[in-house]
Design an enzyme around this catalytic site. Sequence first.
Site, PDB file in Angstrom:
ATOM      1  N   GLU A   5      30.862  34.532  48.866  1.00 42.01           N
ATOM      2  CA  GLU A   5      32.296  34.373  48.621  1.00 42.01           C
ATOM      3  C   GLU A   5      33.078  34.544  49.923  1.00 42.01           C
ATOM      4  O   GLU A   5      33.989  33.761  50.226  1.00 42.01           O
ATOM      5  CB  GLU A   5      32.795  35.378  47.586  1.00 42.01           C
ATOM      6  CG  GLU A   5      34.303  35.288  47.354  1.00 42.01           C
ATOM      7  CD  GLU A   5      34.778  36.166  46.225  1.00 42.01           C
ATOM      8  OE1 GLU A   5      34.680  35.734  45.065  1.00 42.01           O
ATOM      9  OE2 GLU A   5      35.254  37.292  46.494  1.00 42.01           O
ATOM     10  N   ARG A  59      58.240  19.833  71.948  1.00 39.14           N
ATOM     11  CA  ARG A  59      59.528  20.494  71.746  1.00 39.14           C
ATOM     12  C   ARG A  59      60.072  20.939  73.096  1.00 39.14           C
ATOM     13  O   ARG A  59      59.392  21.681  73.826  1.00 39.14           O
ATOM     14  CB  ARG A  59      59.363  21.696  70.809  1.00 39.14           C
ATOM     15  CG  ARG A  59      60.572  22.597  70.651  1.00 39.14           C
ATOM     16  CD  ARG A  59      61.726  21.900  69.984  1.00 39.14           C
ATOM     17  NE  ARG A  59      62.769  22.860  69.646  1.00 39.14           N
ATOM     18  CZ  ARG A  59      64.027  22.511  69.330  1.00 39.14           C
ATOM     19  NH1 ARG A  59      64.366  21.223  69.308  1.00 39.14           N
ATOM     20  NH2 ARG A  59      64.915  23.428  69.029  1.00 39.14           N
ATOM     21  N   GLN A  83      55.712  31.021  79.732  1.00 36.15           N
ATOM     22  CA  GLN A  83      54.527  31.868  79.639  1.00 36.15           C
ATOM     23  C   GLN A  83      54.453  32.601  78.309  1.00 36.15           C
ATOM     24  O   GLN A  83      53.367  32.774  77.737  1.00 36.15           O
ATOM     25  CB  GLN A  83      54.501  32.872  80.791  1.00 36.15           C
ATOM     26  CG  GLN A  83      53.186  33.625  80.908  1.00 36.15           C
ATOM     27  CD  GLN A  83      53.174  34.563  82.105  1.00 36.15           C
ATOM     28  OE1 GLN A  83      53.887  35.559  82.097  1.00 36.15           O
ATOM     29  NE2 GLN A  83      52.397  34.215  83.119  1.00 36.15           N
TER      30      GLN A  83
END
Length: 390
Positions: A253, A279, A290
């Site tokens: 799982e 952008r 940075q």
Amino acid sequence: MTTAPVQSAPHAPAPAPDLDLDPYELATPWADELNRDVEEFDARAEFPWEKWRTIRRSGILTVPFDTRYGGRGGTLTDTMRALEGLGYTCRDAGLGFSASTQIVSVGVPLQAFAREELKSRYLPRIVSGELVTAHAITEPDHGSDAMNISTTARRDGDAYVIDGGKMFITNAPIADLFLLYVRTGEPGPFGLSVFLVERDTPGLVVGEPLAKMGLRTSPLSEVTFDRLRVPASHRVGQEGAGFLILDHVMKREILFSFSLTLGEMSHRLERVIHQARTRRQFDQPIGRFQAVSHRIADMKIAVETSRKWLTDTGAKVEAGQDTAIDIAATKTVVSEANKSTALDAVQIFGGQGYLTGTGIERDVRNAVGGTIYSGTSEIQRNRIAALLGL
């Protein structure tokens, strides 16, 4: 309270699996169908039955099962790759989570531990996705404390009578089959047994779907048992073998569901890199700053660290090695990486990331669940500490 699914999976058989296709690519041809109206289904918290048909056609559900039951005959690693590919391709994380649960909840333990009579009767329809499945482990008062499960089964002739209840059961509102983990002996590892039960069995009651923060297209609910009578022939494994079965299932799982998560994180990283390149602010791409570039570098590290933990732990499970610490560490690393990278993505997308239309805020809501289900991060750290002798 409801006792039957609102809608059942279609009964037409799924196509035979394409054994030549890389498991990672099984979802790729179906991307458009899987990603249609994701935001709308999430807003309605509605299970997307049409997309379940797509999951069935893709062959993802067949990967780890023997060919005689309609499966692909793949390995654990093959299944992890198939689910990683689904996570990368499909933006509906709830649908992916339900698909992973379908594979591991009943099909995997039936194939490993059940009598041939149960396998031949149920596995072909589980593998095809015709029958939807769930496993009932968690209880309202015990959570992840499987050693102290309070739901009981007492032997009565050629049957067992089960009383009690389970909580937070994924797929329960739509499930046709349940695997129940109940106590047949004293509390502890040798007191658990496992039973396969059909939904319409008298005494099994499925609660209404529970509203939740994320993974909203993957329904869950409470399940209660009132003098539920189950034939002894529907016991999976020997009486008292429940903890062994649970251990086998929970390893898979975690590996399967967090392989999905890895695919989702990989796709998110690609979106963030594209956003940082395109952008512009202050006359330059935001990736030139940075503060942004370092955040993305950390996201890349988180994704690849998750990949290494999943790959290495999966290989150890396949080799039959002791993986108690590895499973707990993998679950913790990947779930927390998913949550942190989702928050990073919101920050990098800024105001757009806060809007529902981009799907980034949905990633955050979905990611929070990963640090809770299958044992919280705190429980995983407790396990690791205990195994280190602390």
